[in-house]
Motif scaffolding. Sequence first.
Motif, PDB file in Angstrom:
ATOM      1  N   HIS A 137       0.869  -1.172   0.000  1.00 32.18           N
ATOM      2  CA  HIS A 137       0.000   0.000   0.000  1.00 32.18           C
ATOM      3  C   HIS A 137       0.907   1.222   0.000  1.00 32.18           C
ATOM      4  CE1 HIS A 137       1.001  -0.488   4.196  1.00 32.18           C
ATOM      5  NE2 HIS A 137       0.210   0.465   4.640  1.00 32.18           N
ATOM      6  N   HIS A 158       1.057   3.955   2.161  1.00 33.98           N
ATOM      7  CA  HIS A 158       1.366   4.762   3.354  1.00 33.98           C
ATOM      8  C   HIS A 158       2.857   5.088   3.348  1.00 33.98           C
ATOM      9  CE1 HIS A 158      -2.440   3.521   5.812  1.00 33.98           C
ATOM     10  NE2 HIS A 158      -2.670   4.484   4.943  1.00 33.98           N
ATOM     11  N   HIS A 176       5.986   2.912   3.914  1.00 34.30           N
ATOM     12  CA  HIS A 176       6.254   1.847   2.935  1.00 34.30           C
ATOM     13  C   HIS A 176       6.777   2.407   1.622  1.00 34.30           C
ATOM     14  CE1 HIS A 176       4.097  -1.273   5.330  1.00 34.30           C
ATOM     15  NE2 HIS A 176       3.737  -0.145   5.929  1.00 34.30           N
ATOM     16  N   HIS A 201      -7.088  -2.492   6.945  1.00 39.03           N
ATOM     17  CA  HIS A 201      -6.155  -1.400   7.230  1.00 39.03           C
ATOM     18  C   HIS A 201      -6.756  -0.106   6.671  1.00 39.03           C
ATOM     19  CE1 HIS A 201      -2.238   0.028   8.407  1.00 39.03           C
ATOM     20  NE2 HIS A 201      -1.996   0.547   7.213  1.00 39.03           N
ATOM     21  N   ASP A 243       0.644  -4.514   8.022  1.00 37.19           N
ATOM     22  CA  ASP A 243      -0.390  -3.489   8.130  1.00 37.19           C
ATOM     23  C   ASP A 243      -1.791  -4.094   8.009  1.00 37.19           C
ATOM     24  OD1 ASP A 243       2.181  -2.279   7.341  1.00 37.19           O
ATOM     25  OD2 ASP A 243       1.061  -0.431   7.680  1.00 37.19           O
TER      26      ASP A 243
HETATM   27 ZN   LIG Z   1      -0.165   1.355   6.557  1.00 35.85          ZN
END
Ligand SMILES: [Zn+2]
Length: 266
Positions: A67, A69, A72, A148, A169
Motif C-alpha cells: 500500500h 502509506h 512503505h 487497514h 499493516d
Molecule cells: Zn499502513
Amino acid sequence: MKNSVSVLGTRGSVPVSGPAFSHYGGATTCFLVHLAGQYLLLDAGTGILHLPEEVLSVRTLPLILTHTHLDHLIGLPMCPYLFHPGVRLLLYSQPFCELSGEALFDQVFSPPFWPVTLDSFPAKVSFLPLTEKFQVGNILVETLPGIHPDGVALLRLTGDGKRVVLATDCTVSSEIAPLLKEFAQNCDLLLCDGQYSPEEWDFHKTFGHSTWISAAKLGLDCHAKQVRVIHHSPFHSDAVLDAALPSLQSIHPKCSFAYEMEEILL
Ligand SMILES: [Zn+2]
Ligand SMILES: [Zn+2]
C-alpha cells in the motif's frame, strides 16, 4: 542460489535511530526476496537503502508495494537502484480513489513535497497494476485484501517449491483470520504485523495493525514453518522486544521479531 528473505527494514510508522534500537533496527519496512533464482522487493521504506550491491545491476527489479502509506514508500527517492542507468524498476501497486499508481507517485514525489520526480532518475520506472494473481518471472504472486485504513494487499509468493506470505499493516480480526489462515497455510515463512503489545491493544485496535501475540497465533494456526513478527512500533526499543520474545516462542517455537539485515533462509 539459496531461497531467502532479507529484512532490509522492519520498523513501522516512522524510522527511528539510536542505541536503543541497534539490534532490531530503525529503517522502515522493506524486504528483499530471493526466490526461484530471482530478486523481488517488497515495499520501499527507508530499508531500501540497504539494497545489496549485487542487486543494483540486475536488469529489471520488481518492487511490489502492499500500500502507499509513507512508511512503505519513503525510501523510494533514495533507492540506490534508481541511480543506475540501463536498469528498470517494475513498480507494482494498487490504484487509490481512481488514481493509478503512477498518478499517486507523481503527487507524492514532486514539488513541494519532493524536489525531483521519479522519471528524472537514470533508471527507468515502469508502473504496473497489483492484481489478484500474476506471475513475475518464476514467482507466482497472489494478493488478499487486508484490514487497514485506505486498504492493503497481503501477499503470497510461491516459487521453487517455497512459499512466503507477507501480512503487513493488517488487523488479524476474527473476520479475516479464517481467510488469512487459508492464505498462509503451510507457508515456509510468515511475515506478520505485530506492532503492538497486548497491553497497548485496546487503545490501538482501530489503527489497522495487530499484536505480536496475534501474529504468533496466526503462525501456529496456519502451520507456518517460520514466523517473523514485523512492523515494530517506533516506541518499542530492543529491550521491549527482547522481553516479549519468550511469549512468542511459547506459542510458536520458530517465531521471533524480525531484525534489520536478518537473512531468513527458506
Ligand atoms: Zn499502513
Ligand atoms: Zn506501515
